[in-house]
Write an enzyme that holds these catalytic residues in place. Sequence first.
Site, PDB file in Angstrom:
ATOM      1  N   HIS A 152       0.829  -1.202   0.000  1.00  0.00           N
ATOM      2  CA  HIS A 152       0.000   0.000   0.000  1.00  0.00           C
ATOM      3  C   HIS A 152       0.868   1.258   0.000  1.00  0.00           C
ATOM      4  O   HIS A 152       2.072   1.197   0.248  1.00  0.00           O
ATOM      5  CB  HIS A 152      -0.915   0.022   1.227  1.00  0.00           C
ATOM      6  CG  HIS A 152      -2.099  -0.883   1.115  1.00  0.00           C
ATOM      7  ND1 HIS A 152      -2.013  -2.240   1.320  1.00  0.00           N
ATOM      8  CD2 HIS A 152      -3.400  -0.637   0.808  1.00  0.00           C
ATOM      9  CE1 HIS A 152      -3.208  -2.791   1.151  1.00  0.00           C
ATOM     10  NE2 HIS A 152      -4.068  -1.834   0.846  1.00  0.00           N
ATOM     11  N   LYS A 156      -0.672   4.847   4.648  1.00  0.00           N
ATOM     12  CA  LYS A 156      -1.599   3.932   5.312  1.00  0.00           C
ATOM     13  C   LYS A 156      -1.132   3.705   6.746  1.00  0.00           C
ATOM     14  O   LYS A 156       0.044   3.430   6.987  1.00  0.00           O
ATOM     15  CB  LYS A 156      -1.677   2.605   4.557  1.00  0.00           C
ATOM     16  CG  LYS A 156      -2.704   1.640   5.124  1.00  0.00           C
ATOM     17  CD  LYS A 156      -2.912   0.451   4.205  1.00  0.00           C
ATOM     18  CE  LYS A 156      -3.893  -0.551   4.797  1.00  0.00           C
ATOM     19  NZ  LYS A 156      -5.236   0.047   5.040  1.00  0.00           N
TER      20      LYS A 156
END
Length: 263
Positions: A152, A156
């Site tokens: 990601h 995040k």
Amino acid sequence: MKVAVSGFKGRMGHEVVKTILREEDLELVAVLDHEPKEKNIREIVEFSSLDVPVYGDLSEMLEEIKPDCVVDFTIPKVGYSNTKTILEHSVRAVVGTTGFTPEQISELKSIAESKKIGALIAPNFAVGAVLMMQFAQKAAKYFPNVEIIELHHDNKLDAPSGTAVKTAEMMAETREFVKQGAADEVELIEGARGGEYEGMRIHSVRLPGLVAHQEVIFGAEGQGLTIRHDSYDRISFMSGVALSVRKTKELETLIYGLENILD
């Protein structure tokens, strides 16, 4: 259907706002942000033609606007409290915020059922990601040696991702328990083998330029199988969000996982 968006200044929340505006049967009636500077969304250049109030207090918005549904894409530390507040006001909820414990999900489900309102919490709203999880669940029955790598963007906040955890939970339902790796393996750097769930290893990658990606790697004698899904743009999640908002009208409980409302 009157919809409010919580966390509208985040990347996902911003995309949800644009999606609600595109859907003819959905009406954007309010947006929420932590300590907002604006009082109306029209103060933001991109939305200058709109007249939608901005709130900083969730309860105040629920009491004044009375939306049919709230879509919440905030951060893990407030996801649970936000969802509980929404349900306690007898308002439907679609939640993409991650980090819920099984106990929290169970409690929220009890609230939804007591109020007879629909809600959905999903780690991932991309249909392709749901298929990836389902394929992995089926493969795990035959390939118990498996590891998950999720990748990601570097903003995040939680690791591993909700999608990775959900994938592992689904595979554990069909997979023979195997503790992955050598019995006497030694980590020369702590955490090198990743996190562990039911004997499976989960690895988290955080880099700029990424959006949301995951691969499930299976190994067996003389063969391997890799199942991968990539979201290159947050638009990939929006059809699932819109579907979930509409689906809450038919529910009188809380559902965990988009796969449980797909035909």
